[in-house]
Design a protein around this motif. Structure first.
Motif, PDB file in Angstrom:
ATOM      1  N   LEU A   1       0.836  -1.204   0.000  1.00  0.00           N
ATOM      2  CA  LEU A   1       0.000   0.000   0.000  1.00  0.00           C
ATOM      3  C   LEU A   1       0.875   1.260   0.000  1.00  0.00           C
ATOM      4  CD1 LEU A   1      -2.819  -1.042   2.504  1.00  0.00           C
ATOM      5  CD2 LEU A   1      -2.951  -0.910   0.005  1.00  0.00           C
ATOM      6  N   LEU A   2       1.954   1.230   0.765  1.00  0.00           N
ATOM      7  CA  LEU A   2       2.869   2.374   0.774  1.00  0.00           C
ATOM      8  C   LEU A   2       3.543   2.550  -0.584  1.00  0.00           C
ATOM      9  CD1 LEU A   2       4.566   1.961   4.281  1.00  0.00           C
ATOM     10  CD2 LEU A   2       3.015   3.798   3.569  1.00  0.00           C
ATOM     11  N   SER A   3       3.942   1.426  -1.197  1.00  0.00           N
ATOM     12  CA  SER A   3       4.563   1.498  -2.521  1.00  0.00           C
ATOM     13  C   SER A   3       3.589   2.056  -3.547  1.00  0.00           C
ATOM     14  CB  SER A   3       5.038   0.105  -2.964  1.00  0.00           C
ATOM     15  OG  SER A   3       5.971  -0.422  -2.064  1.00  0.00           O
ATOM     16  N   PHE A   4       2.351   1.595  -3.498  1.00  0.00           N
ATOM     17  CA  PHE A   4       1.338   2.083  -4.436  1.00  0.00           C
ATOM     18  C   PHE A   4       1.088   3.571  -4.228  1.00  0.00           C
ATOM     19  CE2 PHE A   4      -3.065   2.802  -5.796  1.00  0.00           C
ATOM     20  CZ  PHE A   4      -3.008   2.293  -7.086  1.00  0.00           C
ATOM     21  N   GLY A   5       1.064   3.991  -2.965  1.00  0.00           N
ATOM     22  CA  GLY A   5       0.844   5.414  -2.696  1.00  0.00           C
ATOM     23  C   GLY A   5       1.996   6.282  -3.162  1.00  0.00           C
ATOM     24  N   ILE A   6       3.226   5.846  -2.899  1.00  0.00           N
ATOM     25  CA  ILE A   6       4.392   6.627  -3.316  1.00  0.00           C
ATOM     26  C   ILE A   6       4.503   6.683  -4.839  1.00  0.00           C
ATOM     27  CG2 ILE A   6       6.930   6.634  -3.316  1.00  0.00           C
ATOM     28  CD1 ILE A   6       6.890   5.713  -0.474  1.00  0.00           C
ATOM     29  N   SER A   7       4.103   5.589  -5.507  1.00  0.00           N
ATOM     30  CA  SER A   7       4.212   5.554  -6.976  1.00  0.00           C
ATOM     31  C   SER A   7       3.330   6.603  -7.652  1.00  0.00           C
ATOM     32  CB  SER A   7       3.857   4.163  -7.496  1.00  0.00           C
ATOM     33  OG  SER A   7       2.478   3.885  -7.311  1.00  0.00           O
ATOM     34  N   LYS A   8       2.345   7.120  -6.928  1.00  0.00           N
ATOM     35  CA  LYS A   8       1.465   8.138  -7.496  1.00  0.00           C
ATOM     36  C   LYS A   8       2.053   9.546  -7.367  1.00  0.00           C
ATOM     37  CE  LYS A   8      -1.625   5.146  -8.610  1.00  0.00           C
ATOM     38  NZ  LYS A   8      -1.862   4.828 -10.031  1.00  0.00           N
ATOM     39  N   ILE A   9       3.201   9.641  -6.717  1.00  0.00           N
ATOM     40  CA  ILE A   9       3.856  10.942  -6.556  1.00  0.00           C
ATOM     41  C   ILE A   9       4.726  11.221  -7.788  1.00  0.00           C
ATOM     42  CG2 ILE A   9       5.441  12.318  -5.159  1.00  0.00           C
ATOM     43  CD1 ILE A   9       4.670  10.618  -2.759  1.00  0.00           C
ATOM     44  N   ASP A  10       4.445  12.300  -8.474  1.00  0.00           N
ATOM     45  CA  ASP A  10       5.265  12.724  -9.610  1.00  0.00           C
ATOM     46  C   ASP A  10       6.211  13.808  -9.123  1.00  0.00           C
ATOM     47  OD1 ASP A  10       4.173  11.033 -11.594  1.00  0.00           O
ATOM     48  OD2 ASP A  10       2.402  12.318 -11.713  1.00  0.00           O
ATOM     49  N   VAL A  11       7.463  13.428  -8.961  1.00  0.00           N
ATOM     50  CA  VAL A  11       8.460  14.365  -8.451  1.00  0.00           C
ATOM     51  C   VAL A  11       8.695  15.501  -9.440  1.00  0.00           C
ATOM     52  CG1 VAL A  11      10.830  14.569  -7.584  1.00  0.00           C
ATOM     53  CG2 VAL A  11       9.528  12.459  -7.193  1.00  0.00           C
ATOM     54  N   ILE A  12       8.587  15.199 -10.720  1.00  0.00           N
ATOM     55  CA  ILE A  12       8.804  16.178 -11.790  1.00  0.00           C
ATOM     56  C   ILE A  12       7.538  16.254 -12.635  1.00  0.00           C
ATOM     57  CG2 ILE A  12      10.161  16.699 -13.867  1.00  0.00           C
ATOM     58  CD1 ILE A  12      12.506  15.314 -12.585  1.00  0.00           C
ATOM     59  N   THR A  13       7.185  17.437 -13.104  1.00  0.00           N
ATOM     60  CA  THR A  13       6.023  17.604 -13.978  1.00  0.00           C
ATOM     61  C   THR A  13       6.395  17.130 -15.388  1.00  0.00           C
ATOM     62  OG1 THR A  13       6.708  19.895 -14.363  1.00  0.00           O
ATOM     63  CG2 THR A  13       5.057  19.515 -12.666  1.00  0.00           C
ATOM     64  N   TYR A  14       6.337  15.809 -15.564  1.00  0.00           N
ATOM     65  CA  TYR A  14       6.794  15.200 -16.817  1.00  0.00           C
ATOM     66  C   TYR A  14       5.915  15.590 -18.007  1.00  0.00           C
ATOM     67  CZ  TYR A  14       3.015  11.784 -16.277  1.00  0.00           C
ATOM     68  OH  TYR A  14       1.796  11.185 -16.143  1.00  0.00           O
ATOM     69  N   LYS A  15       4.649  15.874 -17.763  1.00  0.00           N
ATOM     70  CA  LYS A  15       3.773  16.239 -18.883  1.00  0.00           C
ATOM     71  C   LYS A  15       4.210  17.543 -19.537  1.00  0.00           C
ATOM     72  CE  LYS A  15      -0.361  13.768 -17.364  1.00  0.00           C
ATOM     73  NZ  LYS A  15      -1.798  13.846 -17.013  1.00  0.00           N
ATOM     74  N   ALA A  16       4.689  18.474 -18.732  1.00  0.00           N
ATOM     75  CA  ALA A  16       5.196  19.729 -19.304  1.00  0.00           C
ATOM     76  C   ALA A  16       6.446  19.470 -20.137  1.00  0.00           C
ATOM     77  CB  ALA A  16       5.497  20.730 -18.185  1.00  0.00           C
ATOM     78  N   ILE A  17       7.302  18.564 -19.656  1.00  0.00           N
ATOM     79  CA  ILE A  17       8.507  18.198 -20.420  1.00  0.00           C
ATOM     80  C   ILE A  17       8.110  17.550 -21.738  1.00  0.00           C
ATOM     81  CG2 ILE A  17      10.556  16.729 -20.428  1.00  0.00           C
ATOM     82  CD1 ILE A  17      10.716  17.086 -17.428  1.00  0.00           C
ATOM     83  N   ASP A  18       7.118  16.650 -21.695  1.00  0.00           N
ATOM     84  CA  ASP A  18       6.656  15.983 -22.916  1.00  0.00           C
ATOM     85  C   ASP A  18       6.106  16.979 -23.932  1.00  0.00           C
ATOM     86  OD1 ASP A  18       7.398  13.650 -21.733  1.00  0.00           O
ATOM     87  OD2 ASP A  18       5.371  12.966 -21.265  1.00  0.00           O
TER      88      ASP A  18
END
Length: 462
Positions: free
Chosen positions: A185-202
């Motif tokens: 559950l902790l892994s699943f929760g942390i995986s939803k954190i986007d450290v960088i706004t990758y969509k803007a980079i894309d």
């Protein structure tokens, strides 16, 4: 029977641990997991951005693969954070007169070994794959690598419980089950954190280097290293279905500016003798109407460019982002019929080269979604065989196109014809040369080209 002595105590009870230290250990473990996950996330995005300058197209990760990447790194981070928490929990100051527990020592040694050795091994492997994925080849995350990644996480988790499981004794499996569920559950929760706004980079990457949906093809030519100059144009549709032409500088140009663009490239040559060897490549969205592409080819022809290379889809997942497949075709005078009626739209015609396209009869090929050869519908998978059977040394293939013909339809049909002719040549080839430079190879290829020539004309069926 166990003996408790002054300097030796093999008994290790979790109840003796203070609540304050347990809470502090959990906090340190979670903080460590977040730091490790953030570092992995930033490192991955850094390598991805660095690859933008080396690859043909920006490496855009789809949401499904990105979610699995994040979950994998989050799982590893949580396990390593859990190892750090356990190390802190069972560590304590030691003095000369205190009792020492071998189990405690083994637990600490296992966690330290796990952290440093796995981080060292995984770091080397990750940097190796990352370096290759930036410049040379891609590593698609298919089903098998996903199973390997899942197995790696499971083995790493079980490795951290070798000695710790002996301390838990009777409640070991209950504790492991609850602990595993909590870590997931902790892994699943942390995986939803986007450290960088990758969509803007894309978005920035796609604006600077848009991805073209290239057509599938039966045929492509092996590209050998050449030092001839090339210029590439991209033709694609935006969200409003407007057709856009982009030059190599990613500048949007109009169709009537192609003549000036060709001249700009030619004038940039520092060796004048290379001007005649200019190779024009086009990357075209497969859904665009062919009539518009033929208008572009007419601009090439009026600029004195008499050959074109069509870039096609690379079926190889590992090299797709670093290698362009394509095949070349002569631009014949027939393309002039596609010039717009407004003559002021086009530059004046340059003196045309001699075009020796002598033939006695033609094979009419109607190119649309349904392909017809001499009034017979031919499925696409039988096109190559049909062209072989209908081949004639003095016969030209007349590709008849209409407003309904898409670029994909044209490339499929044209590439099937090219594939058929090359297979006929290869069937009689006897001289093979990897570098294609020997006189014997050159002479035989010339004879094969004369025996099996490629003759094409094009007609516009309004």
């Amino acid at each position: 029977m166990k003996f408790n002595r002054l300097f030796y105590d093999d008994h290790l009870s979790l109840r003796n641990l203070s609540k304050k230290k347990v809470i502090l250990s959990i906090f340190i473990g979670l903080l460590s997991a977040l730091v490790i996950y953030s570092f992995s996330y930033v490192l991955r995005e850094t390598m991805r951005v660095m690859s933008f300058e080396l690859a043909l197209y920006p490496n855009i990760i789809n949401e499904a693969d990105r979610g699995f990447y994040n979950l994998f790194f989050a799982g590893l981070s949580i396990i390593l954070g859990n190892s750090i928490a356990v190390s802190f929990l069972f560590s304590q100051p030691q003095d000369l007169m205190s009792s020492r527990s071998p189990k405690r020592k083994r637990i600490l040694n296992e966690q330290i070994f796990l952290n440093f050795n796995f981080a060292y091994w995984f770091g080397k492997l990750g940097l190796l794959f990352g370096a290759f994925s930036m410049c040379c080849m891609s590593f698609p995350f298919s089903s098998i690598p996903k199973y390997v990644a899942l197995l790696l996480v499971i083995v790493l988790y079980l490795e951290s419980f070798k000695t710790l499981g002996r301390v838990l004794k009777k409640k070991k499996w209950k504790f492991i089950l609850i602990h595993t569920l909590l870590l997931f559950l902790l892994s699943f929760g942390i995986s939803k954190i986007d450290v960088i706004t990758y969509k803007a980079i894309d978005e920035i990457a796609l604006e600077a280097n848009p991805i073209v949906d290239l057509p599938n093809s039966f045929f492509y030519q092996e590209r050998h290293e050449r030092y001839y100059p090339t210029v590439t144009f991209k033709v694609l549709q935006n969200d409003q279905n407007k057709i856009i032409i982009r030059n190599e500088l990613n500048e949007e140009i109009q169709i009537n500016n192609i003549h000036s663009e060709i001249n700009r490239v030619r004038n940039s040559f520092y060796r004048e003798e290379l001007i005649d060897f200019l190779e024009v490549k086009v990357s075209v969205d497969k859904n665009i109407e062919l009539y518009y592409i033929k208008q572009i080819e007419a601009q090439f022809y009026t600029s004195g460019q008499y050959s074109i290379t069509y870039n096609v889809y690379n079926e190889d997942d590992s090299t797709r982002n670093f290698k362009l497949n394509g095949f070349s075709k002569k631009i014949t005078p027939d393309v002039i019929q596609f010039r717009p009626k407004d003559k002021s739209f086009d530059p004046p015609l340059v003196p045309a080269i001699q075009y020796y396209a002598s033939f006695k009869d033609t094979l009419n090929v109607y190119v649309e979604k349904v392909i017809m050869i001499d009034d017979m519908i031919v499925p696409k998978e039988f096109l190559i065989k049909k062209f072989k059977n209908q081949f004639g040394q003095d016969r030209a293939v007349n590709f008849i196109i209409s407003n309904e013909t898409s670029y994909q339809d044209y490339i499929i049909t044209l590439s099937a014809y090219f594939k058929a002719i090359h297979e006929l040549r290869e069937k009689e080839q006897t001289v093979f040369d990897e570098y294609r430079s020997s006189k014997a190879y050159y002479d035989e290829q010339k004879k094969l080209r004369d025996k099996y020539p490629i003759r094409t004309i094009e007609s516009y069926n309004k």
